[in-house]
Write a protein that holds these residues in place. Structure first.
Motif: not given
Ligand code: GBH
Length: 467
Positions: A339, A374-375, A429
């Motif tokens: 991400a 990561f999301d 994030k």
């Protein structure tokens, strides 16, 4: 048996440190409590346009008040080691002179709690939160800051030497110097290329002076290393790779481990380096017991115009961090990205570790940070972060490969234990194995954490003196 089941063959030698890492400003909060002074990150985060969405870490994830719960989570994971940093302005509010006993007390409580759970505390002295008063006197480009750091290190060591076995000095001097003083992506946000190089040298000097000042049982220096590949084998691209490898990797490795700066890097700089005084390199080479290596990604670089100025888009307005090599561009190496836009390449980790073992005097190493954003999605109380699990699995595989190739690698620290304040990205994030709800501060183990705990459990059950 369980043993045969060790997924993906991730069996490591007994005594391998199973860790996770954090840093003070990213997790502690409590910025106005118990006499803490102001750091450059407090100031920076309060300056509009510097951190995405105006986020700051006044509360962060409230670790200052929740450290017992957090150590409980570490114990649940089965960690044998925890890497954290001490906030300089909490311990020495103005960066020189008076020591704040209440600040030191927090780290005594934390390390007591860790030891009661059989977790080895790995203390980092500096993870980027310089006392603002020292920045007001010039910051890292001012040579005096290195001497102030050595005093601070001696005070922390004296207070915590019975609590802590391994002290490390400066986390990622590359970032502190070049993101802080050249690109401006990090605090203090200056864009002064020449001062960035001065700062880099003084950060190295601070490392060496503090090693001398502490006389610690075990002491380490920390570098962030990248695998670097030229986009093609054209002379321009090969030269670009030499330059980026020089600034990112060799400038720090050569200094700390061999007591010199790479000639080619110094020659690429468009200004004098007369701030490197006689005797400095000997100080910087002060013997260390362990090298802490942070690894995230590979850079593929080109000397031809047209690519991006850095490997990943910054969230804010920035200049190039690549002092003297601003023309180099960063292109895709064809790997999937996290991400953050950082390419995922575990082979690069094998490359980086074997390179240190091959090119430098022998030194034990740990992988002191490795991880990915990561999301993440929270579903019915679970976070199925398969990509993060795959990332850690691949990089642990790389560690194992490096060990089998003879690299003296003694531990792995996931970045990060918990979701936290991700610098210029604020809370945008998530790098944690543990999910944090930034409103309620509720912690929740992601699937990657459960998986990591299982790998640790399967490894540690074979240890003779496991407590
Ligand atoms: C670590 O550094 C930090 O130690 C940690 O505090 C942080 O939370 C973690 O990473 C995640 O970001 O695009 O060319 O400007 C990571 C090292 C170095 C990675 C700079 C990104 C950008 C290079 N970082 N890099 S460029």
């Amino acid at each position: 048996t369980q043993e045969e089941q060790t997924r993906s063959g991730l069996r490591f030698p007994a005594g391998f440190a199973w860790g996770a890492a954090t840093s003070a400003y990213q997790i502690e909060g409590a910025v106005h409590e118990d006499g803490r002074g102001v750091s450059i990150w407090d100031t920076f985060a309060r300056t509009p346009g510097r951190v995405l969405n105006g986020h700051h870490a006044d509360m962060a994830i409230d670790h200052y008040h929740r450290y017992k719960e957090d150590v409980g989570i570490m114990a649940e994971l089965g960690l044998s080691a925890y890497r954290f940093s001490v906030s300089w302005p909490r311990v020495q509010p103005s960066g020189s002179g008076r020591i704040n006993a209440k600040g030191l007390d927090f780290y005594k409580r934390l390390t007591d709690e860790l030891r009661q759970h059989g977790i080895d505390p790995w203390l980092t002295l500096y993870h980027w939160d310089l006392p603002q008063e020292l920045e007001d006197r010039g910051g890292w480009p001012n040579r005096d800051t290195a001497y102030r750091f050595a005093d601070y290190a001696a005070a922390v060591h004296e207070a915590l030497k019975d609590h802590v076995h391994t002290f490390s000095t400066v986390n990622e001097p590359w970032c502190a110097a070049f993101l802080g003083y050249a690109s401006g992506e990090h605090a203090p946000g200056r864009r002064e290329p020449q001062n960035a190089i001065r700062g880099a040298h003084h950060l190295n000097l601070a490392h060496g002076l503090s090693v001398q000042a502490m006389d610690a049982r075990r002491v380490g220096g920390c570098v962030n290393l990248y695998a670097v590949t030229p986009a093609t084998d054209s002379p321009e691209d090969l030269d670009a790779a030499r330059r980026i490898d020089g600034l990112q990797n060799r400038f720090f490795l050569d200094a700390l481990l061999s007591g010199r700066y790479p000639e080619d890097v110094l020659n690429d700089l468009p200004f004098e380096t007369d701030f490197i005084e006689p005797g400095d390199m000997k100080i910087i080479k002060a013997p260390i017991d362990v090298l802490l290596v942070n690894y995230y990604s590979r850079f593929t670089v080109s000397g031809a115009p047209g690519g991006k100025a850095s490997a990943a888009a910054a969230p804010t307005d920035t200049a190039s961090p690549w002092v003297g090599s601003e023309h180099v561009s960063f292109v895709s190496g064809g790997h999937p990205v996290t991400a953050m836009g950082w390419e995922i390449d575990a082979d690069g980790l094998v490359e980086v570790l074997t390179r240190v073992a091959r090119d430098y005097p022998p030194i034990p190493m740990v992988l002191s940070e490795n991880g990915a954003a990561f999301d993440d999605h929270l579903n019915d109380g679970r976070v199925h972060d398969r990509e993060r699990q795959a990332f850690v699995e691949a990089h642990l595989g790389a560690c194992k490969q490096a060990i089998e190739a003879g690299v003296p690698l003694e531990g792995y620290f996931a970045w990060s234990l918990m979701d936290n304040f991700e610098w210029a990205w604020g809370y945008g994030k998530r790098f944690g194995l543990v999910h944090v709800d930034f409103e309620t501060q509720k912690r929740l183990l992601k699937d990657s954490a459960l998986w990591y705990a299982e790998i640790i459990r399967q490894n540690r059950r074979h240890e003779p003196t496991d407590s």
